[in-house]
Write a protein that holds these residues in place. Structure first.
Motif, PDB file in Angstrom:
ATOM      1  N   LEU A  17     -23.600   9.745 -33.602  1.00 26.18           N
ATOM      2  CA  LEU A  17     -24.567   9.034 -33.228  1.00 26.18           C
ATOM      3  C   LEU A  17     -25.102   8.159 -33.197  1.00 26.18           C
ATOM      4  N   ALA A  18     -24.625   7.343 -34.848  1.00 24.24           N
ATOM      5  CA  ALA A  18     -24.573   6.439 -35.559  1.00 24.24           C
ATOM      6  C   ALA A  18     -23.993   5.434 -34.586  1.00 24.24           C
ATOM      7  N   ASP A  19     -21.846   6.124 -33.379  1.00 19.53           N
ATOM      8  CA  ASP A  19     -21.906   4.977 -33.418  1.00 19.53           C
ATOM      9  C   ASP A  19     -22.702   4.448 -32.134  1.00 19.53           C
ATOM     10  N   LYS A  20     -22.037   2.686 -31.656  1.00 25.07           N
ATOM     11  CA  LYS A  20     -22.685   2.615 -30.883  1.00 25.07           C
ATOM     12  C   LYS A  20     -22.866   2.654 -29.492  1.00 25.07           C
ATOM     13  N   ARG A  21     -21.978   3.254 -29.197  1.00 21.11           N
ATOM     14  CA  ARG A  21     -21.439   3.481 -28.097  1.00 21.11           C
ATOM     15  C   ARG A  21     -22.522   5.321 -27.016  1.00 21.11           C
ATOM     16  N   LEU A  23     -25.523   5.633 -28.873  1.00 16.42           N
ATOM     17  CA  LEU A  23     -26.820   6.212 -28.657  1.00 16.42           C
ATOM     18  C   LEU A  23     -26.795   5.077 -27.272  1.00 16.42           C
ATOM     19  N   LEU A  24     -26.320   4.277 -26.722  1.00 16.52           N
ATOM     20  CA  LEU A  24     -26.492   3.508 -25.653  1.00 16.52           C
ATOM     21  C   LEU A  24     -26.315   4.584 -24.776  1.00 16.52           C
ATOM     22  N   MET A  25     -25.287   5.028 -24.564  1.00 20.70           N
ATOM     23  CA  MET A  25     -25.656   6.162 -23.663  1.00 20.70           C
ATOM     24  C   MET A  25     -26.570   7.263 -23.338  1.00 20.70           C
ATOM     25  N   LEU A  26     -26.850   7.973 -24.818  1.00 15.53           N
ATOM     26  CA  LEU A  26     -28.055   8.365 -24.629  1.00 15.53           C
ATOM     27  C   LEU A  26     -28.980   8.173 -24.242  1.00 15.53           C
ATOM     28  N   LEU A  27     -29.341   6.501 -24.413  1.00 11.95           N
ATOM     29  CA  LEU A  27     -30.693   5.974 -23.983  1.00 11.95           C
ATOM     30  C   LEU A  27     -30.231   6.289 -22.338  1.00 11.95           C
ATOM     31  N   ARG A  28     -29.128   5.916 -22.029  1.00 10.65           N
ATOM     32  CA  ARG A  28     -29.155   5.638 -20.381  1.00 10.65           C
ATOM     33  C   ARG A  28     -29.528   7.074 -19.697  1.00 10.65           C
ATOM     34  N   LEU A  29     -28.817   8.020 -20.012  1.00 11.89           N
ATOM     35  CA  LEU A  29     -29.430   9.423 -19.262  1.00 11.89           C
ATOM     36  C   LEU A  29     -30.460  10.005 -19.245  1.00 11.89           C
ATOM     37  N   ARG A  30     -31.064   9.433 -20.792  1.00 10.02           N
ATOM     38  CA  ARG A  30     -32.677  10.148 -21.052  1.00 10.02           C
ATOM     39  C   ARG A  30     -33.631   9.135 -19.356  1.00 10.02           C
ATOM     40  N   GLU A  31     -32.491   7.564 -19.736  1.00 11.15           N
ATOM     41  CA  GLU A  31     -34.209   7.234 -18.625  1.00 11.15           C
ATOM     42  C   GLU A  31     -33.490   7.388 -17.305  1.00 11.15           C
ATOM     43  N   HIS A  32     -32.457   7.467 -17.232  1.00  9.14           N
ATOM     44  CA  HIS A  32     -31.995   7.434 -15.709  1.00  9.14           C
ATOM     45  C   HIS A  32     -31.569   9.182 -15.567  1.00  9.14           C
ATOM     46  N   LEU A  59     -19.813  13.226 -27.311  1.00  7.11           N
ATOM     47  CA  LEU A  59     -20.595  13.734 -27.090  1.00  7.11           C
ATOM     48  C   LEU A  59     -21.532  15.661 -26.616  1.00  7.11           C
ATOM     49  N   GLU A  60     -19.704  15.075 -25.785  1.00 11.87           N
ATOM     50  CA  GLU A  60     -20.726  16.782 -24.689  1.00 11.87           C
ATOM     51  C   GLU A  60     -19.298  18.129 -25.756  1.00 11.87           C
ATOM     52  N   ARG A  61     -18.812  17.286 -26.627  1.00 15.27           N
ATOM     53  CA  ARG A  61     -18.284  18.296 -28.027  1.00 15.27           C
ATOM     54  C   ARG A  61     -19.952  18.767 -28.940  1.00 15.27           C
ATOM     55  N   ASP A  62     -20.260  17.698 -29.140  1.00 11.57           N
ATOM     56  CA  ASP A  62     -21.407  18.117 -30.321  1.00 11.57           C
ATOM     57  C   ASP A  62     -23.164  18.370 -29.411  1.00 11.57           C
ATOM     58  N   GLY A  63     -22.384  18.658 -27.970  1.00 12.16           N
ATOM     59  CA  GLY A  63     -23.567  20.394 -27.178  1.00 12.16           C
ATOM     60  C   GLY A  63     -24.894  18.802 -27.380  1.00 12.16           C
ATOM     61  N   LEU A  64     -24.150  17.803 -27.181  1.00  9.70           N
ATOM     62  CA  LEU A  64     -25.491  16.675 -26.829  1.00  9.70           C
ATOM     63  C   LEU A  64     -25.633  16.530 -25.132  1.00  9.70           C
ATOM     64  N   VAL A  65     -24.410  16.155 -24.266  1.00  9.24           N
ATOM     65  CA  VAL A  65     -23.979  15.691 -23.251  1.00  9.24           C
ATOM     66  C   VAL A  65     -23.224  16.819 -21.823  1.00  9.24           C
ATOM     67  N   VAL A  84     -30.475  20.191 -24.256  1.00  8.51           N
ATOM     68  CA  VAL A  84     -32.099  20.005 -24.783  1.00  8.51           C
ATOM     69  C   VAL A  84     -31.740  18.890 -25.998  1.00  8.51           C
ATOM     70  N   LEU A  85     -30.658  19.694 -26.714  1.00  3.60           N
ATOM     71  CA  LEU A  85     -30.025  18.803 -28.034  1.00  3.60           C
ATOM     72  C   LEU A  85     -30.649  16.664 -27.499  1.00  3.60           C
ATOM     73  N   GLY A  86     -29.460  16.957 -26.635  1.00  9.10           N
ATOM     74  CA  GLY A  86     -29.470  15.610 -25.885  1.00  9.10           C
ATOM     75  C   GLY A  86     -30.341  14.611 -26.032  1.00  9.10           C
ATOM     76  N   ARG A  87     -31.378  15.294 -24.634  1.00 10.51           N
ATOM     77  CA  ARG A  87     -32.830  14.687 -24.393  1.00 10.51           C
ATOM     78  C   ARG A  87     -33.719  14.870 -26.079  1.00 10.51           C
ATOM     79  N   GLU A  88     -33.821  15.359 -26.945  1.00  6.43           N
ATOM     80  CA  GLU A  88     -34.689  15.271 -28.624  1.00  6.43           C
ATOM     81  C   GLU A  88     -34.382  14.001 -29.021  1.00  6.43           C
ATOM     82  N   ILE A  89     -32.757  14.237 -29.209  1.00  6.17           N
ATOM     83  CA  ILE A  89     -32.497  13.311 -30.042  1.00  6.17           C
ATOM     84  C   ILE A  89     -32.405  11.931 -29.157  1.00  6.17           C
ATOM     85  N   ALA A  90     -32.166  12.189 -28.190  1.00  9.96           N
ATOM     86  CA  ALA A  90     -32.669  10.574 -26.981  1.00  9.96           C
ATOM     87  C   ALA A  90     -34.113  10.247 -27.077  1.00  9.96           C
TER      88      ALA A  90
END
Length: 133
Positions: A17-21, A23-32, A59-65, A84-90
């Motif tokens: 999750l701390a990977d800079k990419r 967080l950006l991906m999770l935020l973008r998917l959350r917003e759009h 992110l897919e392997r971790d069950g977030l995407v 659901v997990l991805g939306r929660e962390i996003a």
């Protein structure tokens, strides 16, 4: 367990999750919402295709995407969205984004101060951080 301990089972998830990419991906998917690979990559920018793909797989392997393929389309369309997990962390990252937005100028000023050469007692410039105190 303590996440700072190398043996902590949560540490790998935190590092992903701390990977800079990530967080950006999770935020973008959350917003759009659900997006195709190319539109997601274009919307973030500054990330090579290889690293972008690698991060999405993590992110897919971790069950977030979740990756979905529409096999009826020619060529098949691939979409990415949050689980659901991805939306929660996003959602949780919104706090970090707000802090970053509100404090970016202070961080930039600290960087500039740190990067300026400091005069030594002999008057010659030296590299390093300003003293604290």
């Amino acid at each position: 367990m303590d996440i700072l301990d190398a043996a902590c089972s949560s540490r790998g998830v935190f590092v992903d999750l701390a990977d800079k990419r990530a967080l950006l991906m999770l935020l973008r998917l959350r917003e759009h919402g659900v997006q195709r690979f190319s539109e997601l990559q274009r919307s973030i920018g500054g990330i090579s295709r290889k690293m972008f793909s690698q991060t999405l797989r993590t992110l897919e392997r971790d069950g977030l995407v979740v990756r979905t393929v529409d096999p009826d389309a020619t060529p098949p369309l691939v979409h990415y969205g949050l689980t659901v997990l991805g939306r929660e962390i996003a959602e949780k990252t919104r706090v970090l984004c707000a802090w970053t937005h509100n404090r970016a100028a202070q961080v930039h000023a600290a960087r500039a101060a740190y990067d300026q050469p400091i005069a030594t007692s002999e008057g010659a410039p030296s590299e390093g951080a300003p003293s604290v105190g």
